[in-house]
Scaffold this motif. Structure first.
Motif, PDB file in Angstrom:
ATOM      1  N   VAL A  26      46.041  56.731   5.676  1.00  0.00           N
ATOM      2  CA  VAL A  26      46.890  55.703   6.264  1.00  0.00           C
ATOM      3  C   VAL A  26      46.040  54.906   7.245  1.00  0.00           C
ATOM      4  N   ILE A  27      45.933  53.617   7.037  1.00  0.00           N
ATOM      5  CA  ILE A  27      45.188  52.768   7.964  1.00  0.00           C
ATOM      6  C   ILE A  27      46.035  51.546   8.317  1.00  0.00           C
ATOM      7  N   GLY A  28      45.744  50.941   9.441  1.00  0.00           N
ATOM      8  CA  GLY A  28      46.503  49.763   9.837  1.00  0.00           C
ATOM      9  C   GLY A  28      45.984  49.175  11.124  1.00  0.00           C
ATOM     10  N   ILE A  29      46.743  48.253  11.655  1.00  0.00           N
ATOM     11  CA  ILE A  29      46.386  47.586  12.903  1.00  0.00           C
ATOM     12  C   ILE A  29      47.542  47.743  13.885  1.00  0.00           C
ATOM     13  N   LEU A 210      56.157  50.016   9.509  1.00  0.00           N
ATOM     14  CA  LEU A 210      56.130  49.411  10.836  1.00  0.00           C
ATOM     15  C   LEU A 210      56.373  50.513  11.866  1.00  0.00           C
ATOM     16  N   GLY A 211      55.490  50.583  12.869  1.00  0.00           N
ATOM     17  CA  GLY A 211      55.618  51.608  13.891  1.00  0.00           C
ATOM     18  C   GLY A 211      55.790  51.008  15.274  1.00  0.00           C
ATOM     19  N   SER A 240      52.610  48.779  15.640  1.00  0.00           N
ATOM     20  CA  SER A 240      51.611  48.903  14.584  1.00  0.00           C
ATOM     21  C   SER A 240      52.199  48.543  13.212  1.00  0.00           C
ATOM     22  N   LEU A 241      51.295  48.202  12.320  1.00  0.00           N
ATOM     23  CA  LEU A 241      51.633  47.978  10.917  1.00  0.00           C
ATOM     24  C   LEU A 241      50.596  48.741  10.108  1.00  0.00           C
ATOM     25  N   SER A 242      51.036  49.646   9.221  1.00  0.00           N
ATOM     26  CA  SER A 242      50.101  50.505   8.516  1.00  0.00           C
ATOM     27  C   SER A 242      50.389  50.532   7.016  1.00  0.00           C
TER      28      SER A 242
END
Length: 247
Positions: A26-29, A210-211, A240-242
């Motif tokens: 799991v990756i995101g910004i 969406l976190g 965050s969005l992952s």
């Protein structure tokens, strides 16, 4: 070290969903809003990567760093890793205090799962940069599946640190006292803080999530009386969005 643990705990909602398949990426910004250092009078908004990789015994995440799980079952996880130990910039600290460089530490931890709860204890010993001290942490979470898409994770936690860490992070030595005009201060070892956090993950699709997380931390013991501490209790936030790769 608290903000990184905070961002890591906020990712537990994703991890709970990812545990259905042990191997996952799991990756995101993301973006965080937190004090420039614990007790600071200034806040910083900064980008924060979302990383949650588990492949066999190997893992990489913000809470525990990069390492290996020696034991990993449905009820207990024991692992060791290398992780970041936080510092602060000279411009964020009072004039004359100077900077505290970011560093690295060796970490050991254990997580227990039962009756819906997730309890984690860990300790990190710095070996490069930062304070080179020891920080221990403990947290208790209770993930709640509100729906098939929404998961909430309330968490309480605390950290303890040894004399080397606290004196370097919160202390004021003789040289710093002369340069800053602040009184000398040595807090010694003890419990540093207590925190409450609430994180949420909403699955937009099967792979995109969406976190969000928000919480408050309060300093404890002698460190709260440090001359460089302006606020004992402080809020923090994270968005965050992952994206999840794999099955």
């Amino acid at each position: 070290m608290l903000p990184l643990i905070f961002w890591g705990v906020s990712a537990q909602a994703q991890e709970q969903d990812s545990d259905k398949d042990k191997d996952h990426i799991v990756i995101g910004i993301g973006a965080g809003y937190a004090p420039a250092y614990q007790g600071s009078d200034n806040y910083r908004a900064l980008p924060v990567p979302v990383i949650d990789v588990s492949w066999g015994p190997f893992f990489a995440n913000l809470q525990n760093g990069i390492g290996i799980n020696a034991i990993d079952t449905d009820h207990i996880t024991i692992g060791a890793s290398v992780t970041v130990m936080q510092g602060y910039r000279s411009k964020d600290a009072p004039a004359g205090i100077g900077k505290l460089s970011f560093g690295a530490g060796g970490r050991g931890f254990m997580s227990l799962k039962g009756a819906g709860f997730v309890a984690t204890i860990g300790a990190t010993k710095g070996f490069a940069g930062s304070t080179k001290g020891i920080i221990a942490d403990a947290s208790l979470s209770y993930p709640v599946s509100v729906s098939s898409r929404l998961t909430l994770v309330p968490t309480i936690g605390t950290t303890w640190a040894d004399k080397k860490h606290n004196d370097r992070y919160f202390g004021v030595n003789a040289e710093q006292s002369r340069a800053s005009g602040l009184s000398q201060f040595r807090p010694g070892s003890g419990f540093n803080d207590a925190s409450f956090m609430l994180s949420a993950q909403y699955r937009l699709t099967d792979r995109l999530s969406l976190g969000a997380a928000g919480g408050v931390t309060t300093l404890l013991g002698k460190v709260k009386d440090s001359p460089i501490v302006f606020h004992k209790t402080q809020p923090l936030g994270f968005l965050s969005l992952s994206y999840r790769f794999g099955r």
